[in-house]
Write an enzyme that holds these catalytic residues in place. Structure first.
Site, PDB file in Angstrom:
ATOM      1  N   HIS A  56       0.839  -1.201   0.000  1.00 27.20           N
ATOM      2  CA  HIS A  56       0.000   0.000   0.000  1.00 27.20           C
ATOM      3  C   HIS A  56       0.874   1.251   0.000  1.00 27.20           C
ATOM      4  O   HIS A  56       1.800   1.369   0.792  1.00 27.20           O
ATOM      5  CB  HIS A  56      -0.917  -0.012   1.224  1.00 27.20           C
ATOM      6  CG  HIS A  56      -1.927   1.081   1.233  1.00 27.20           C
ATOM      7  ND1 HIS A  56      -1.817   2.191   2.042  1.00 27.20           N
ATOM      8  CD2 HIS A  56      -3.061   1.236   0.527  1.00 27.20           C
ATOM      9  CE1 HIS A  56      -2.855   2.977   1.838  1.00 27.20           C
ATOM     10  NE2 HIS A  56      -3.619   2.423   0.921  1.00 27.20           N
TER      11      HIS A  56
ATOM     12  N   ASP B 204      -7.570  13.241  -7.209  1.00 30.65           N
ATOM     13  CA  ASP B 204      -7.195  11.955  -6.625  1.00 30.65           C
ATOM     14  C   ASP B 204      -8.489  11.263  -6.220  1.00 30.65           C
ATOM     15  O   ASP B 204      -9.190  11.734  -5.328  1.00 30.65           O
ATOM     16  CB  ASP B 204      -6.286  12.164  -5.409  1.00 30.65           C
ATOM     17  CG  ASP B 204      -5.837  10.848  -4.787  1.00 30.65           C
ATOM     18  OD1 ASP B 204      -6.189   9.781  -5.308  1.00 30.65           O
ATOM     19  OD2 ASP B 204      -5.127  10.900  -3.753  1.00 30.65           O
ATOM     20  N   MET B 205      -8.799  10.161  -6.865  1.00 28.55           N
ATOM     21  CA  MET B 205     -10.088   9.527  -6.617  1.00 28.55           C
ATOM     22  C   MET B 205      -9.999   8.013  -6.717  1.00 28.55           C
ATOM     23  O   MET B 205      -9.244   7.465  -7.518  1.00 28.55           O
ATOM     24  CB  MET B 205     -11.125  10.030  -7.624  1.00 28.55           C
ATOM     25  CG  MET B 205     -10.711   9.886  -9.066  1.00 28.55           C
ATOM     26  SD  MET B 205     -11.974  10.403 -10.223  1.00 28.55           S
ATOM     27  CE  MET B 205     -12.493   8.801 -10.847  1.00 28.55           C
ATOM     28  N   ALA B 206     -10.758   7.364  -5.860  1.00 28.70           N
ATOM     29  CA  ALA B 206     -10.944   5.927  -5.989  1.00 28.70           C
ATOM     30  C   ALA B 206     -11.965   5.700  -7.093  1.00 28.70           C
ATOM     31  O   ALA B 206     -12.823   6.548  -7.354  1.00 28.70           O
ATOM     32  CB  ALA B 206     -11.446   5.336  -4.679  1.00 28.70           C
TER      33      ALA B 206
ATOM     34  N   LYS C 292     -19.440   3.341 -15.688  1.00 31.68           N
ATOM     35  CA  LYS C 292     -18.287   4.191 -16.031  1.00 31.68           C
ATOM     36  C   LYS C 292     -17.151   3.991 -15.035  1.00 31.68           C
ATOM     37  O   LYS C 292     -15.985   3.821 -15.405  1.00 31.68           O
ATOM     38  CB  LYS C 292     -18.716   5.654 -16.088  1.00 31.68           C
ATOM     39  CG  LYS C 292     -19.709   5.943 -17.210  1.00 31.68           C
ATOM     40  CD  LYS C 292     -20.098   7.407 -17.258  1.00 31.68           C
ATOM     41  CE  LYS C 292     -21.085   7.662 -18.389  1.00 31.68           C
ATOM     42  NZ  LYS C 292     -21.497   9.076 -18.484  1.00 31.68           N
TER      43      LYS C 292
ATOM     44  N   GLY D  46      -9.713  19.085  -6.029  1.00 32.39           N
ATOM     45  CA  GLY D  46      -8.541  19.225  -5.174  1.00 32.39           C
ATOM     46  C   GLY D  46      -8.476  20.519  -4.395  1.00 32.39           C
ATOM     47  O   GLY D  46      -7.704  20.643  -3.442  1.00 32.39           O
TER      48      GLY D  46
END
Length: 337
Positions: A119, A177-179, A227, A309
């Site tokens: 991680h 920044d995204m999951a 998506k 952000g």
């Protein structure tokens, strides 16, 4: 349990001491702590110092190599591979992005995969580094299965985050920044830690039904239906298959089998705008675009339009002065001997 507020400096020092006590060397402990505190400063607590106890448990069980010395191998003018030797992903990712940045500065583009990693924390840390060098940064990482594919009942994919950092001239860089899941699993852990419910749509139970009790979450859902599902697969291709690593259900679990090395893969890219267009014009146009977005007329119920952000950057400005907020239980653990 409630929350407490402490300075970023204190948080970093507490994490460093904890990791060293678990057998990690000082330099690597410093980098891991830096990446964790970076997340807490941005109020992304799911990727912050909350993770320290888990990292220590994995270190003590043998799932992370405390003596790892990652090795970079250039495979071309703009490509390379970092063998992480089963060390901390934060350190491995930092080395990989540094090499990508160097290649982009010299040759316009740098792309580096990392393998035999673990991680790596918030990807925003790495793309921020590229943006600070006036380069475009891209980062991806696959994770073990916890997300149901669109239309599926059981987990197959990871949260599989993706991040972009784009520099500007006068404004702060654009950081996305995204999951590819609706949320990162760390947010479920944070809700459990703080005894709070979660919004519907974050997670599902063993039958694939949406739940609001974080303790009943078995799997997460992708954002945006098919998506997000499609993007999640792409992340697994870039950070898993392209790195020669596993994918989806074949990735070693983060919270199970602590004695097993995770063998994660990551993907890092840096792009030098000056190899494609006039650098100053590009940076000025980024300023203009960000400014026009921020000045766009807000819809009813919204104060104003923020760029991706920006809210996290505002959190960071405030938290550097006022301190970061973490769960009281996490603070007590960090202080314990």
């Amino acid at each position: 349990m409630g929350t407490v507020k402490i300075s970023a400096e204190e948080a970093k020092e507490l994490v460093i001491q904890k990791l060293i006590s678990a057998g990690l060397n000082g330099d690597d402990a410093d980098k891991v702590a830096e990446v964790l505190v970076h997340a807490d400063l941005r109020n992304v607590n799911s990727h912050g110092v909350l993770r320290t106890e888990h990292y220590m448990n994995r270190l003590k069980a043998g799932g992370i190599n405390p003596e790892a010395k990652p090795v970079f191998k250039g495979t071309g003018p703009v490509t390379g591979i970092v063998d992480g030797k089963d060390g901390f992903g934060h350190v491995i990712g930092d080395i990989a992005m540094d090499h990508a940045i160097q290649m982009a500065q010299e040759n316009g583009v740098g792309m580096v995969t990392a393998v035999n990693s673990s991680h790596c924390g918030a990807l925003s840390y790495f793309v921020q580094k590229a943006a600070d060098a006036k380069l475009i940064g891209i980062a991806m990482s696959h994770t073990d299965k916890i997300v149901v594919p669109f239309g599926g009942k059981s987990s197959f994919l990871g949260t599989n985050p993706i991040a972009y950092g784009v520099p500007s001239k006068l404004k702060k860089p654009f950081i996305l920044d995204m999951a590819t899941s609706n949320v990162a699993f760390g947010k479920i852990l944070q809700a459990r830690e703080e005894g709070k419910e979660i919004p519907e749509g974050w997670g599902v139970d063993e039958n694939g039904r949406a739940v609001t009790d974080p303790n009943k979450v078995v799997s997460l859902s992708t954002f945006g239906g098919p998506k997000g599902y499609g993007l999640s697969v792409i992340v697994d291709v870039f950070s898993g298959l392209l790195a020669g690593a596993a994918f989806g259900p074949h990735i070693n679990s983060m919270y199970g089998d602590l004695d097993k090395k995770r063998k994660l893969g990551h993907y890092f890219c840096a792009i030098n705008p000056s190899f494609f267009t006039d650098r100053d014009v590009f940076l000025e146009q980024m300023d203009r675009m960000l400014e026009e977005l921020q000045n766009a007329e807000p819809a009813p119920g919204f104060e104003r339009v923020y760029v991706p952000g920006e809210i996290e950057q505002l959190h960071e400005e405030r938290n550097r002065v006022e301190g970061i907020t973490i769960a009281e239980s996490v603070y007590e653990f960090l202080k314990s001997r």
